[in-house]
Scaffold this motif. Structure first.
Motif, PDB file in Angstrom:
ATOM      1  N   UNK A 159      11.546  29.088  65.750  1.00 37.81           N
ATOM      2  CA  UNK A 159      12.862  29.495  65.035  1.00 37.81           C
ATOM      3  C   UNK A 159      13.553  28.079  64.527  1.00 37.81           C
ATOM      4  N   UNK A 160      13.117  26.964  64.928  1.00 38.13           N
ATOM      5  CA  UNK A 160      13.912  25.657  64.498  1.00 38.13           C
ATOM      6  C   UNK A 160      13.081  25.099  63.323  1.00 38.13           C
ATOM      7  N   UNK A 161      12.117  25.840  62.841  1.00 35.01           N
ATOM      8  CA  UNK A 161      11.272  25.302  61.550  1.00 35.01           C
ATOM      9  C   UNK A 161      12.364  25.281  60.371  1.00 35.01           C
ATOM     10  N   UNK A 162      12.121  23.931  59.771  1.00 36.39           N
ATOM     11  CA  UNK A 162      12.804  23.898  58.489  1.00 36.39           C
ATOM     12  C   UNK A 162      14.423  23.299  58.694  1.00 36.39           C
ATOM     13  N   UNK A 163      14.762  23.210  60.155  1.00 42.38           N
ATOM     14  CA  UNK A 163      16.072  22.699  60.550  1.00 42.38           C
ATOM     15  C   UNK A 163      16.102  21.096  60.602  1.00 42.38           C
ATOM     16  N   UNK A 164      17.332  20.505  60.215  1.00 48.79           N
ATOM     17  CA  UNK A 164      17.400  18.996  60.568  1.00 48.79           C
ATOM     18  C   UNK A 164      18.381  18.970  61.714  1.00 48.79           C
ATOM     19  N   UNK A 165      17.811  18.229  62.687  1.00 46.22           N
ATOM     20  CA  UNK A 165      18.431  17.821  64.019  1.00 46.22           C
ATOM     21  C   UNK A 165      18.582  16.478  64.069  1.00 46.22           C
ATOM     22  N   UNK A 166      19.811  16.087  64.598  1.00 50.57           N
ATOM     23  CA  UNK A 166      20.181  14.566  64.856  1.00 50.57           C
ATOM     24  C   UNK A 166      19.975  14.470  66.301  1.00 50.57           C
ATOM     25  N   UNK A 167      19.013  13.621  66.756  1.00 46.87           N
ATOM     26  CA  UNK A 167      18.434  13.550  68.125  1.00 46.87           C
ATOM     27  C   UNK A 167      19.182  12.075  68.466  1.00 46.87           C
ATOM     28  N   UNK A 168      19.917  12.203  69.615  1.00 48.53           N
ATOM     29  CA  UNK A 168      20.590  10.884  70.320  1.00 48.53           C
ATOM     30  C   UNK A 168      19.531  10.040  71.106  1.00 48.53           C
ATOM     31  N   UNK A 169      19.249   8.859  70.731  1.00 44.69           N
ATOM     32  CA  UNK A 169      18.311   7.839  71.364  1.00 44.69           C
ATOM     33  C   UNK A 169      19.287   6.839  72.186  1.00 44.69           C
ATOM     34  N   UNK A 170      20.285   7.062  72.590  1.00 39.97           N
ATOM     35  CA  UNK A 170      21.148   6.377  73.404  1.00 39.97           C
ATOM     36  C   UNK A 170      22.181   5.509  72.635  1.00 39.97           C
ATOM     37  N   UNK A 171      21.883   5.115  71.355  1.00 38.58           N
ATOM     38  CA  UNK A 171      22.880   4.431  70.406  1.00 38.58           C
ATOM     39  C   UNK A 171      23.273   5.108  69.201  1.00 38.58           C
ATOM     40  N   UNK A 172      22.167   5.766  68.622  1.00 40.42           N
ATOM     41  CA  UNK A 172      22.577   6.587  67.238  1.00 40.42           C
ATOM     42  C   UNK A 172      21.766   7.787  67.299  1.00 40.42           C
TER      43      UNK A 172
END
Length: 114
Positions: free
Chosen positions: A57-70
């Protein structure tokens, strides 16, 4: 069903049910997809859920994943299904090995002759 193709850890997670936070992320992704017009990319949805399993269901979405800083922007593709969001946002900066520093034991070897 798709879950039978996943590794044991992810199968167990789905068997125990999706909790409130992952469901909220999926809802936000649906909303972002719905609001796009034509062939453009949906708006980035930012999240701290690095342990979220990528589902079809998530295909095509754009996700901002947090890496601890950005927040690292990740565009979800079909080959990512069954992996974690955190796999696409590296949490450390790879080491660039250079000259030994001032406090290094090896620094003594490189003292130039005067």
């Amino acid at each position: 069903k798709l879950v039978t193709l996943f590794p044991a850890r992810i199968r167990r997670r789905f068997k125990r049910g999706l909790k409130r936070k992952p469901m909220a992320l999926v809802k936000k992704l649906r909303k972002a997809k719905r609001e796009t017009t034509g062939g453009e990319k949906p708006e980035t949805v930012r999240t701290h859920l690095r342990d979220m399993v990528i589902v079809p269901e998530m295909i095509g979405s754009v996700v901002g994943v947090y890496n601890g800083k950005v927040f690292n922007t990740v565009e979800v593709k079909p080959e990512m299904i069954g992996t974690y969001l955190g796999e696409y946002a590296i949490t450390y900066r790879p080491v660039n090995h250079g000259r030994p520093g001032v406090g290094s034991a090896n620094a003594a070897r490189f003292i130039p002759l005067k």
